[in-house]
Design an enzyme around this catalytic site. Structure first.
Site, PDB file in Angstrom:
ATOM      1  N   ALA A  63      -1.825  93.804 -12.703  1.00 48.90           N
ATOM      2  CA  ALA A  63      -1.752  92.343 -12.643  1.00 48.90           C
ATOM      3  C   ALA A  63      -3.060  91.822 -12.065  1.00 48.90           C
ATOM      4  O   ALA A  63      -3.795  92.542 -11.388  1.00 48.90           O
ATOM      5  CB  ALA A  63      -0.577  91.936 -11.770  1.00 48.90           C
ATOM      6  N   GLY A 108       0.720  96.906 -12.594  1.00 52.96           N
ATOM      7  CA  GLY A 108       1.393  96.361 -13.780  1.00 52.96           C
ATOM      8  C   GLY A 108       1.041  97.120 -15.049  1.00 52.96           C
ATOM      9  O   GLY A 108       1.850  97.180 -15.983  1.00 52.96           O
ATOM     10  N   GLU A 111       3.290  99.927 -15.092  1.00 56.13           N
ATOM     11  CA  GLU A 111       4.663  99.454 -15.339  1.00 56.13           C
ATOM     12  C   GLU A 111       4.909  99.166 -16.827  1.00 56.13           C
ATOM     13  O   GLU A 111       6.006  99.396 -17.328  1.00 56.13           O
ATOM     14  CB  GLU A 111       4.944  98.237 -14.454  1.00 56.13           C
ATOM     15  CG  GLU A 111       5.109  98.680 -12.989  1.00 56.13           C
ATOM     16  CD  GLU A 111       5.032  97.556 -11.981  1.00 56.13           C
ATOM     17  OE1 GLU A 111       4.068  96.766 -12.044  1.00 56.13           O
ATOM     18  OE2 GLU A 111       5.926  97.456 -11.126  1.00 56.13           O
ATOM     19  N   GLU A 131       0.423  99.044  -5.388  1.00 51.53           N
ATOM     20  CA  GLU A 131       0.731  97.712  -4.852  1.00 51.53           C
ATOM     21  C   GLU A 131       0.799  97.671  -3.327  1.00 51.53           C
ATOM     22  O   GLU A 131       0.356  96.696  -2.709  1.00 51.53           O
ATOM     23  CB  GLU A 131       2.060  97.190  -5.424  1.00 51.53           C
ATOM     24  CG  GLU A 131       1.995  96.795  -6.885  1.00 51.53           C
ATOM     25  CD  GLU A 131       2.244  97.944  -7.845  1.00 51.53           C
ATOM     26  OE1 GLU A 131       2.278  99.109  -7.410  1.00 51.53           O
ATOM     27  OE2 GLU A 131       2.404  97.666  -9.040  1.00 51.53           O
TER      28      GLU A 131
HETATM   29  N1  CAA Z   1      -7.151  92.089 -10.775  1.00 52.58           N
HETATM   30  C1  CAA Z   1      -8.234  91.297 -10.713  1.00 52.58           C
HETATM   31  N2  CAA Z   1      -9.496  91.764 -10.796  1.00 52.58           N
HETATM   32  C2  CAA Z   1      -9.642  93.084 -10.945  1.00 52.58           C
HETATM   33  C3  CAA Z   1      -8.564  93.964 -10.996  1.00 52.58           C
HETATM   34  C4  CAA Z   1      -7.260  93.416 -10.924  1.00 52.58           C
HETATM   35  N3  CAA Z   1      -6.155  94.173 -11.006  1.00 52.58           N
HETATM   36  N4  CAA Z   1      -9.039  95.223 -11.141  1.00 52.58           N
HETATM   37  C5  CAA Z   1     -10.368  95.118 -11.171  1.00 52.58           C
HETATM   38  N5  CAA Z   1     -10.737  93.838 -11.052  1.00 52.58           N
HETATM   39  C6  CAA Z   1     -12.090  93.287 -11.060  1.00 52.58           C
HETATM   40  C7  CAA Z   1     -12.863  93.632  -9.809  1.00 52.58           C
HETATM   41  O1  CAA Z   1     -12.522  92.731  -8.769  1.00 52.58           O
HETATM   42  C8  CAA Z   1     -14.264  93.497 -10.288  1.00 52.58           C
HETATM   43  O2  CAA Z   1     -14.592  92.135 -10.345  1.00 52.58           O
HETATM   44  P1  CAA Z   1     -16.108  91.639 -10.043  1.00 52.58           P
HETATM   45  O3  CAA Z   1     -16.944  92.269 -11.116  1.00 52.58           O
HETATM   46  O4  CAA Z   1     -16.004  90.161 -10.145  1.00 52.58           O
HETATM   47  O5  CAA Z   1     -16.438  92.142  -8.687  1.00 52.58           O
HETATM   48  C9  CAA Z   1     -14.200  94.009 -11.731  1.00 52.58           C
HETATM   49  O6  CAA Z   1     -12.838  93.895 -12.112  1.00 52.58           O
HETATM   50  C10 CAA Z   1     -14.617  95.439 -11.868  1.00 52.58           C
HETATM   51  O7  CAA Z   1     -13.876  96.201 -10.902  1.00 52.58           O
HETATM   52  P2  CAA Z   1     -14.548  97.350 -10.032  1.00 52.58           P
HETATM   53  O8  CAA Z   1     -15.938  96.973  -9.652  1.00 52.58           O
HETATM   54  O9  CAA Z   1     -13.600  97.657  -8.902  1.00 52.58           O
HETATM   55  O10 CAA Z   1     -14.594  98.520 -11.110  1.00 52.58           O
HETATM   56  P3  CAA Z   1     -14.506 100.076 -10.843  1.00 52.58           P
HETATM   57  O11 CAA Z   1     -14.800 100.702 -12.160  1.00 52.58           O
HETATM   58  O12 CAA Z   1     -15.313 100.493  -9.675  1.00 52.58           O
HETATM   59  O13 CAA Z   1     -12.977 100.359 -10.461  1.00 52.58           O
HETATM   60  C11 CAA Z   1     -10.600 100.131 -10.722  1.00 52.58           C
HETATM   61  C12 CAA Z   1     -11.974 100.154 -11.409  1.00 52.58           C
HETATM   62  C13 CAA Z   1     -10.253 101.527 -10.189  1.00 52.58           C
HETATM   63  C14 CAA Z   1      -9.594  99.755 -11.791  1.00 52.58           C
HETATM   64  C15 CAA Z   1     -10.605  99.119  -9.538  1.00 52.58           C
HETATM   65  O14 CAA Z   1     -11.141  97.897 -10.014  1.00 52.58           O
HETATM   66  C16 CAA Z   1      -9.260  98.854  -8.961  1.00 52.58           C
HETATM   67  O15 CAA Z   1      -8.759  99.635  -8.156  1.00 52.58           O
HETATM   68  N6  CAA Z   1      -8.653  97.712  -9.352  1.00 52.58           N
HETATM   69  C17 CAA Z   1      -7.408  97.260  -8.784  1.00 52.58           C
HETATM   70  C18 CAA Z   1      -6.251  98.036  -9.371  1.00 52.58           C
HETATM   71  C19 CAA Z   1      -4.954  97.575  -8.753  1.00 52.58           C
HETATM   72  O16 CAA Z   1      -4.777  97.558  -7.560  1.00 52.58           O
HETATM   73  N7  CAA Z   1      -3.991  97.223  -9.634  1.00 52.58           N
HETATM   74  C20 CAA Z   1      -2.685  96.775  -9.229  1.00 52.58           C
HETATM   75  C21 CAA Z   1      -2.638  95.287  -9.146  1.00 52.58           C
HETATM   76  S1  CAA Z   1      -1.153  94.731  -8.363  1.00 52.58           S
HETATM   77  C22 CAA Z   1       0.016  94.761  -9.577  1.00 52.58           C
HETATM   78  O17 CAA Z   1      -0.206  95.135 -10.708  1.00 52.58           O
HETATM   79  C23 CAA Z   1       1.348  94.256  -9.110  1.00 52.58           C
HETATM   80  C24 CAA Z   1       2.491  94.483  -9.982  1.00 52.58           C
HETATM   81  O18 CAA Z   1       3.363  95.300  -9.750  1.00 52.58           O
HETATM   82  C25 CAA Z   1       2.661  93.664 -11.149  1.00 52.58           C
END
Ligand code: CAA
Length: 265
Positions: A63, A108, A111, A131
């Site tokens: 998400a 998500g 999921e 999460e």
């Molecule tokens: N939401 C919003 N922005 C996100 C994102 C997310 N889930 N995942 C990555 N981004 C954004 C980053 O903030 C970054 O933005 P900027 O360029 O503006 O800084 C861009 O995407 C690139 O991300 P990274 O620099 O972190 O890229 P990376 O290759 O080093 O890492 C990754 C990739 C491992 C996917 C890492 O971005 C990450 O851990 N992302 C978050 C994943 C996460 O926690 N997902 C769960 C969300 S909560 C959820 O889904 C709740 C639910 O149950 C519905």
């Protein structure tokens, strides 16, 4: 932000394509996916659906954390319900679904993959419910579907730690059905989808309906439904074709006629 739908013969491939190649699932993206699933659901020529992510980095990185950062409780509930609607549309899709996991499947993203019937992945794929690291529990079905898929012990470990699981471990845990080199994933997913699509579509749908009751923990209703669906298939063109082809030592050709819905109440 887009959800692309490509149809080839009886297989529809739905591709999530959003932000930074990570295919983050913002509200608009979920809306597009829901619309695509609703459209495909009504098209019986689609006998199997593949869900994947654009690019090489991610199936979906979860998400949209930016979108969630300032949600109030009622907004959080609406966000959970939207995610549930999409995951339920996948789980309840009347024909089989395959998640082709081409990289990160996080939060998500995981999921949605868990709501598919079958998960194939690349060697680089990683899946997680991270999460709790963000101060929330999983909200789009992860607590239920991961627990059902791999059991409460392993699900608890993954959900409480939020750690990323690599492809080999996900395969051992039974989260992934199979793992392939990245350049073979879509080919293998398509081969599997075509193998499914070559079978009697009404029999496959009937099997999916009955299996859903096992997943829902309703074995008695499941057996009753299985018997009714099994019986309803007799006398249909597909049952006759399947059995006649066997007896005539040839491959069956299923045209896709559905059984009379009145017969399977
Ligand atoms: N939401 C919003 N922005 C996100 C994102 C997310 N889930 N995942 C990555 N981004 C954004 C980053 O903030 C970054 O933005 P900027 O360029 O503006 O800084 C861009 O995407 C690139 O991300 P990274 O620099 O972190 O890229 P990376 O290759 O080093 O890492 C990754 C990739 C491992 C996917 C890492 O971005 C990450 O851990 N992302 C978050 C994943 C996460 O926690 N997902 C769960 C969300 S909560 C959820 O889904 C709740 C639910 O149950 C519905």
């Amino acid at each position: 932000m887009a959800v692309d739908v490509l149809r080839h013969r009886h297989v529809a491939t739905v591709t999530l394509d959003a932000a930074a190649g990570l295919n983050v699932l913002a509200r608009d993206q979920l809306g597009l996916l829901l619309d695509a699933l609703r459209g495909l659901r009504e098209d019986p020529s689609v006998r199997c659906l593949i869900l994947t992510g654009a690019g090489t980095k991610a199936f979906a990185a979860g998400a949209d954390i930016r979108e969630m950062a300032d949600l109030t409780e009622p907004e959080g509930l609406a966000y959970a319900r939207l995610g549930h609607a999409v995951a339920n549309a996948l789980e309840g899709f009347p024909r089989p679904t395959i998640a082709a996991i081409n990289g990160y499947a996080l939060g998500g993203g995981s999921e949605l993959a868990l709501a598919c019937d079958i998960r194939l992945a690349t060697e680089e794929a990683q899946i997680a419910q991270p999460e709790v690291m963000l101060g929330i529990p999983p909200g789009w079905g992860g607590t239920q579907r991961l627990t059902r898929l791999i059991g409460p012990g392993f699900a608890a470990e993954l959900i409480y730690t939020g750690r990323r699981v690599k492809a080999g471990e996900a395969l051992r845990l039974g989260i992934f059905n199979a793992v392939y080199p990245a350049d073979r994933l879509m080919e293998e997913a398509t081969l599997l989808a075509e193998q499914i699509a070559a079978n009697s579509p009404s029999a496959v749908s009937a099997a999916k309906r009955a299996m859903a009751l096992a997943v829902a923990g309703q074995p008695d209703a499941g057996l009753a439904t299985e018997a009714a669906l099994f019986a309803a298939q007799f006398g249909t063109a597909e049952q006759r074709e399947g059995m006649t082809a066997f007896l005539e030592k040839r491959k069956p050709v299923f045209t896709g006629a559905e059984p009379d819905p009145k017969a399977i109440r």
